[in-house]
Design a protein around this motif. Structure first.
Motif, mmCIF file in Angstrom:
data_model
loop_
_atom_site.group_PDB
_atom_site.id
_atom_site.type_symbol
_atom_site.label_atom_id
_atom_site.label_comp_id
_atom_site.label_asym_id
_atom_site.label_seq_id
_atom_site.Cartn_x
_atom_site.Cartn_y
_atom_site.Cartn_z
ATOM 1 N N ALA A 78 61.786 34.004 21.655
ATOM 2 C CA ALA A 78 61.407 34.317 23.032
ATOM 3 C C ALA A 78 62.357 35.323 23.642
ATOM 4 N N ASP A 79 61.847 36.040 24.618
ATOM 5 C CA ASP A 79 62.662 36.875 25.485
ATOM 6 C C ASP A 79 62.147 36.632 26.897
ATOM 7 N N PRO A 80 62.695 37.264 27.902
ATOM 8 C CA PRO A 80 62.263 36.945 29.269
ATOM 9 C C PRO A 80 60.778 37.172 29.563
ATOM 10 N N SER A 81 60.094 38.009 28.767
ATOM 11 C CA SER A 81 58.703 38.313 29.110
ATOM 12 C C SER A 81 57.682 37.922 28.052
ATOM 13 N N SER A 82 58.130 37.275 26.961
ATOM 14 C CA SER A 82 57.165 36.877 25.938
ATOM 15 C C SER A 82 57.692 35.704 25.125
ATOM 16 N N VAL A 83 56.729 34.989 24.532
ATOM 17 C CA VAL A 83 57.057 33.913 23.601
ATOM 18 C C VAL A 83 56.271 34.180 22.327
ATOM 19 N N ILE A 84 56.956 34.112 21.204
ATOM 20 C CA ILE A 84 56.338 34.355 19.910
ATOM 21 C C ILE A 84 56.331 33.040 19.137
ATOM 22 N N THR A 85 55.160 32.605 18.724
ATOM 23 C CA THR A 85 55.016 31.397 17.924
ATOM 24 C C THR A 85 54.884 31.817 16.468
ATOM 25 N N LEU A 86 55.823 31.374 15.648
ATOM 26 C CA LEU A 86 55.905 31.777 14.246
ATOM 27 C C LEU A 86 54.979 30.901 13.407
ATOM 28 N N LEU A 87 53.963 31.498 12.803
ATOM 29 C CA LEU A 87 52.934 30.736 12.095
ATOM 30 C C LEU A 87 53.091 30.741 10.580
ATOM 31 N N ALA A 88 53.154 31.909 9.955
ATOM 32 C CA ALA A 88 53.294 31.997 8.495
ATOM 33 C C ALA A 88 54.011 33.288 8.153
ATOM 34 N N ASP A 89 55.128 33.173 7.438
ATOM 35 C CA ASP A 89 55.880 34.364 7.059
ATOM 36 C C ASP A 89 55.628 34.679 5.583
ATOM 37 N N ALA A 90 56.083 35.832 5.148
ATOM 38 C CA ALA A 90 55.833 36.297 3.790
ATOM 39 C C ALA A 90 56.296 35.296 2.739
ATOM 40 N N GLY A 91 57.423 34.644 2.979
ATOM 41 C CA GLY A 91 57.924 33.659 2.026
ATOM 42 C C GLY A 91 57.010 32.463 1.877
ATOM 43 N N ASP A 92 56.218 32.177 2.906
ATOM 44 C CA ASP A 92 55.272 31.057 2.871
ATOM 45 C C ASP A 92 53.980 31.417 2.146
ATOM 46 N N THR A 93 53.659 32.724 2.086
ATOM 47 C CA THR A 93 52.348 33.170 1.618
ATOM 48 C C THR A 93 52.397 33.992 0.334
ATOM 49 N N GLY A 94 53.508 33.896 -0.392
ATOM 50 C CA GLY A 94 53.635 34.691 -1.609
ATOM 51 C C GLY A 94 53.614 36.180 -1.319
ATOM 52 N N GLY A 95 54.041 36.575 -0.114
ATOM 53 C CA GLY A 95 54.060 37.983 0.269
ATOM 54 C C GLY A 95 52.730 38.532 0.725
ATOM 55 N N LEU A 96 51.711 37.706 0.750
ATOM 56 C CA LEU A 96 50.367 38.159 1.102
ATOM 57 C C LEU A 96 50.281 38.635 2.552
ATOM 58 N N LEU A 97 50.861 37.835 3.481
ATOM 59 C CA LEU A 97 50.775 38.204 4.888
ATOM 60 C C LEU A 97 51.863 37.523 5.695
ATOM 61 N N THR A 98 52.021 38.003 6.907
ATOM 62 C CA THR A 98 52.857 37.387 7.932
ATOM 63 C C THR A 98 51.983 37.272 9.170
#
Length: 171
Positions: free
Chosen positions: A27-47
């Protein structure tokens, strides 16, 4: 991709199920980012992550990715996006796919909030990059670390007079 059949190569990874209540955030003062799936979770397929922007919040300055395509799906509100030299406004339900090497930037559209699902393919460890941005904005890390990380995170900043003009006019 298999050139003969057009079928995607298969990457091995276990199913990814991220519960909203357990997802990490940045998060920063004007946004919140919810982390769903990173490259390490998907075999590099997507983030994939979801960002909510306050009214008038600027998301990212002009940049491009050399390898990744970036997808925007607006869940709610409106998002102003630079694509090349064109400014577009994406409204609820709209989708945009930005190819690699295409300069782009984004912010909540003038007078609006935005709730956006972002997906990058192929994936890179973007969550580390998002955490770095948060540390820089909180004064916990040197802004030079962002420039030094451009190759690692495939995030290359560029100048855009069109984007500067849009922000100056709309905000």
């Amino acid at each position: 991709m298999n050139e003969q059949t057009g079928a995607a190569r298969h990457t091995t990874f276990t199913p990814v199920h991220t519960r909203a209540a357990e997802a990490g955030t940045a998060a920063d003062p004007s946004s919140v980012i919810t982390l769903l799936a990173d490259a390490g979770d998907t075999g590099g397929l997507l983030t994939c992550y979801r960002s909510t922007f306050a009214r008038g919040a600027v998301g990212a300055p002009p940049h491009f990715h050399t390898a990744a395509a970036e997808m925007f799906h607006v869940i709610g509100g409106s998002l102003q996006v630079l694509v090349g030299e064109e400014i577009r406004v994406l409204d609820e339900g709209d989708f945009l796919l930005v190819p690699p090497r295409t300069p782009h930037a984004f912010a909540a559209a003038p007078g609006a909030t935005a709730d956006v699902l972002f997906t990058f393919t192929p994936g890179l460890p973007r969550f580390d990059y998002l955490r770095l941005l948060g540390r820089v904005m909180r004064g916990e890390a040197d802004p030079r670390e962002i420039a030094e990380s451009s190759e690692r995170y495939d995030n290359h900043y560029v100048d855009s007079p069109v984007w500067r003009q849009a922000l100056a006019t709309d905000r």
